[in-house]
Design a protein around this motif. Structure first.
Motif, PDB file in Angstrom:
ATOM      1  N   GLU A 141       0.813  -1.210   0.000  1.00  0.00           N
ATOM      2  CA  GLU A 141       0.000   0.000   0.000  1.00  0.00           C
ATOM      3  C   GLU A 141       0.853   1.269   0.000  1.00  0.00           C
ATOM      4  O   GLU A 141       0.373   2.344  -0.367  1.00  0.00           O
ATOM      5  CB  GLU A 141      -0.930   0.004   1.218  1.00  0.00           C
ATOM      6  N   ARG A 142       2.105   1.152   0.379  1.00  0.00           N
ATOM      7  CA  ARG A 142       2.999   2.323   0.416  1.00  0.00           C
ATOM      8  C   ARG A 142       3.816   2.479  -0.860  1.00  0.00           C
ATOM      9  O   ARG A 142       4.507   3.493  -1.031  1.00  0.00           O
ATOM     10  CB  ARG A 142       3.942   2.219   1.615  1.00  0.00           C
ATOM     11  N   TRP A 143       3.756   1.500  -1.753  1.00  0.00           N
ATOM     12  CA  TRP A 143       4.573   1.577  -2.954  1.00  0.00           C
ATOM     13  C   TRP A 143       4.169   2.770  -3.807  1.00  0.00           C
ATOM     14  O   TRP A 143       2.982   3.048  -4.018  1.00  0.00           O
ATOM     15  CB  TRP A 143       4.408   0.307  -3.780  1.00  0.00           C
ATOM     16  N   ALA A 144       5.177   3.462  -4.335  1.00  0.00           N
ATOM     17  CA  ALA A 144       4.930   4.621  -5.206  1.00  0.00           C
ATOM     18  C   ALA A 144       6.181   4.885  -6.034  1.00  0.00           C
ATOM     19  O   ALA A 144       7.302   4.611  -5.580  1.00  0.00           O
ATOM     20  CB  ALA A 144       4.593   5.855  -4.372  1.00  0.00           C
ATOM     21  N   PRO A 145       6.024   5.407  -7.242  1.00  0.00           N
ATOM     22  CA  PRO A 145       7.194   5.750  -8.050  1.00  0.00           C
ATOM     23  C   PRO A 145       8.118   6.707  -7.294  1.00  0.00           C
ATOM     24  O   PRO A 145       7.662   7.637  -6.627  1.00  0.00           O
ATOM     25  CB  PRO A 145       6.587   6.424  -9.284  1.00  0.00           C
ATOM     26  N   GLY A 146       9.399   6.446  -7.371  1.00  0.00           N
ATOM     27  CA  GLY A 146      10.383   7.307  -6.721  1.00  0.00           C
ATOM     28  C   GLY A 146      10.838   6.823  -5.366  1.00  0.00           C
ATOM     29  O   GLY A 146      11.865   7.300  -4.851  1.00  0.00           O
ATOM     30  N   MET A 147      10.109   5.887  -4.760  1.00  0.00           N
ATOM     31  CA  MET A 147      10.539   5.407  -3.456  1.00  0.00           C
ATOM     32  C   MET A 147      11.707   4.442  -3.632  1.00  0.00           C
ATOM     33  O   MET A 147      11.841   3.766  -4.639  1.00  0.00           O
ATOM     34  CB  MET A 147       9.398   4.739  -2.700  1.00  0.00           C
ATOM     35  N   GLY A 148      12.576   4.420  -2.644  1.00  0.00           N
ATOM     36  CA  GLY A 148      13.757   3.571  -2.712  1.00  0.00           C
ATOM     37  C   GLY A 148      14.866   4.176  -1.890  1.00  0.00           C
ATOM     38  O   GLY A 148      14.624   4.922  -0.936  1.00  0.00           O
ATOM     39  N   ILE A 156      18.668   2.354  -5.755  1.00  0.00           N
ATOM     40  CA  ILE A 156      17.624   1.351  -5.980  1.00  0.00           C
ATOM     41  C   ILE A 156      16.296   2.068  -5.810  1.00  0.00           C
ATOM     42  O   ILE A 156      15.907   2.419  -4.687  1.00  0.00           O
ATOM     43  CB  ILE A 156      17.738   0.178  -4.978  1.00  0.00           C
ATOM     44  N   VAL A 157      15.601   2.327  -6.902  1.00  0.00           N
ATOM     45  CA  VAL A 157      14.414   3.183  -6.883  1.00  0.00           C
ATOM     46  C   VAL A 157      13.298   2.526  -7.679  1.00  0.00           C
ATOM     47  O   VAL A 157      13.537   1.944  -8.750  1.00  0.00           O
ATOM     48  CB  VAL A 157      14.729   4.579  -7.465  1.00  0.00           C
ATOM     49  N   MET A 158      12.081   2.630  -7.167  1.00  0.00           N
ATOM     50  CA  MET A 158      10.920   2.119  -7.895  1.00  0.00           C
ATOM     51  C   MET A 158      10.584   3.102  -9.009  1.00  0.00           C
ATOM     52  O   MET A 158      10.220   4.253  -8.763  1.00  0.00           O
ATOM     53  CB  MET A 158       9.744   1.940  -6.935  1.00  0.00           C
ATOM     54  N   ASP A 159      10.731   2.638 -10.232  1.00  0.00           N
ATOM     55  CA  ASP A 159      10.530   3.502 -11.395  1.00  0.00           C
ATOM     56  C   ASP A 159       9.064   3.565 -11.797  1.00  0.00           C
ATOM     57  O   ASP A 159       8.589   4.578 -12.306  1.00  0.00           O
ATOM     58  CB  ASP A 159      11.373   2.955 -12.549  1.00  0.00           C
ATOM     59  N   ARG A 160       8.336   2.455 -11.573  1.00  0.00           N
ATOM     60  CA  ARG A 160       6.936   2.356 -11.992  1.00  0.00           C
ATOM     61  C   ARG A 160       6.231   1.374 -11.084  1.00  0.00           C
ATOM     62  O   ARG A 160       6.795   0.361 -10.681  1.00  0.00           O
ATOM     63  CB  ARG A 160       6.864   1.847 -13.437  1.00  0.00           C
ATOM     64  N   VAL A 161       4.976   1.643 -10.745  1.00  0.00           N
ATOM     65  CA  VAL A 161       4.167   0.679 -10.010  1.00  0.00           C
ATOM     66  C   VAL A 161       2.714   0.840 -10.431  1.00  0.00           C
ATOM     67  O   VAL A 161       2.235   1.957 -10.635  1.00  0.00           O
ATOM     68  CB  VAL A 161       4.329   0.842  -8.484  1.00  0.00           C
ATOM     69  N   GLU A 162       2.041  -0.270 -10.602  1.00  0.00           N
ATOM     70  CA  GLU A 162       0.642  -0.262 -11.036  1.00  0.00           C
ATOM     71  C   GLU A 162      -0.108  -1.382 -10.322  1.00  0.00           C
ATOM     72  O   GLU A 162       0.379  -2.511 -10.225  1.00  0.00           O
ATOM     73  CB  GLU A 162       0.577  -0.477 -12.554  1.00  0.00           C
ATOM     74  N   ARG A 163      -1.296  -1.072  -9.818  1.00  0.00           N
ATOM     75  CA  ARG A 163      -2.165  -2.100  -9.255  1.00  0.00           C
ATOM     76  C   ARG A 163      -3.002  -2.641 -10.410  1.00  0.00           C
ATOM     77  O   ARG A 163      -3.948  -1.992 -10.864  1.00  0.00           O
ATOM     78  CB  ARG A 163      -3.067  -1.512  -8.170  1.00  0.00           C
TER      79      ARG A 163
END
Length: 225
Positions: A141-148, A156-163
């Protein structure tokens, strides 16, 4: 991306070997070692290049490292290595601890997930434990682009996330080291604690306790132990 052999290879699950060679162990070895007896025998499923393997060996633990990628295993030193798919592994041996890390539990493939857990169950010794790294419900639930995180030259950064479904996420991580960059995409199934218990139960395992405050590591044991 290079999908051949050598440090620049990309493994079947999309892992860039060259990047993983740059990483040091975080606190995984400490978490694992805290949950097993001193000098315990460990079966590490999905060892990769030995990032955690080498830290476990330094703690006096005996490790058999398993990975399906020959390119990854070529970098493991000091441990017995086995090239095999985790879901098919049957060594005919049992260990004080079986480690299932890298969030393999969150694979969206029900059959594959349960095969991973079955492999854990058939290799854990009586009185032993299965140590699992997973992504808890609340983490998704906390995942979002840019987190890392960025540590020195490594990012190490989340570039994209989609439910893509109510409890299925698709994401891409971006890894950087100086001017070099790699991406790795994956899907992750979200589970409640009750669903986690049911998944463990398919292999005759029960959760003993969580090992970290963020709940990403847990200790499971054979039912009735």
């Amino acid at each position: 991306m290079n999908t051949g052999t050598g440090p620049g290879a990309i493994t079947p699950d999309g892992s860039p070997v060259e990047f993983y060679l740059l990483l040091d162990a975080d606190d995984e070895a400490e978490v694992i070692a805290s949950a097993v007896p001193a000098g315990a025998s460990l079966l590490e499923l999905g060892s990769g290049v030995g990032r955690v393997t080498h830290a476990l060996l330094a703690k006096g633990l005996s490790v058999v490292a398993v990975d399906e990628s020959a390119e990854m295993l070529a970098h493991v030193r000091g441990a017995e290595t086995v090239q095999a798919r985790v879901q098919e592994l049957d060594l005919g041996r049992r260990f004080d601890g079986v480690v299932l890390a890298s969030f393999l539990l969150n694979t969206p493939d029900d059959g594959l997930r349960r095969a991973f857990l079955a492999a854990c169950a058939r290799h854990v010794a009586p009185g032993g434990s299965v140590l699992v790294q997973w992504q808890p419900y609340e983490t998704h639930e906390r995942w979002a682009p840019g987190m890392g995180r960025t540590t020195g030259p490594i990012g190490i950064v989340m570039d994209r996330v989609e439910r893509v479904e109510p409890h299925l996420f698709s994401a891409t991580m971006r890894y950087t080291h100086g001017e070099r960059a790699w991406t790795q995409s994956f899907e992750s199934r979200q589970f409640t604690d009750e669903e986690l218990a049911a998944e463990l139960g398919t292999a005759g395992l029960v959760r003993d306790r969580f090992l970290t405050e963020d709940r990403t590591w847990l200790r499971a044991v054979p039912a009735g132990q």
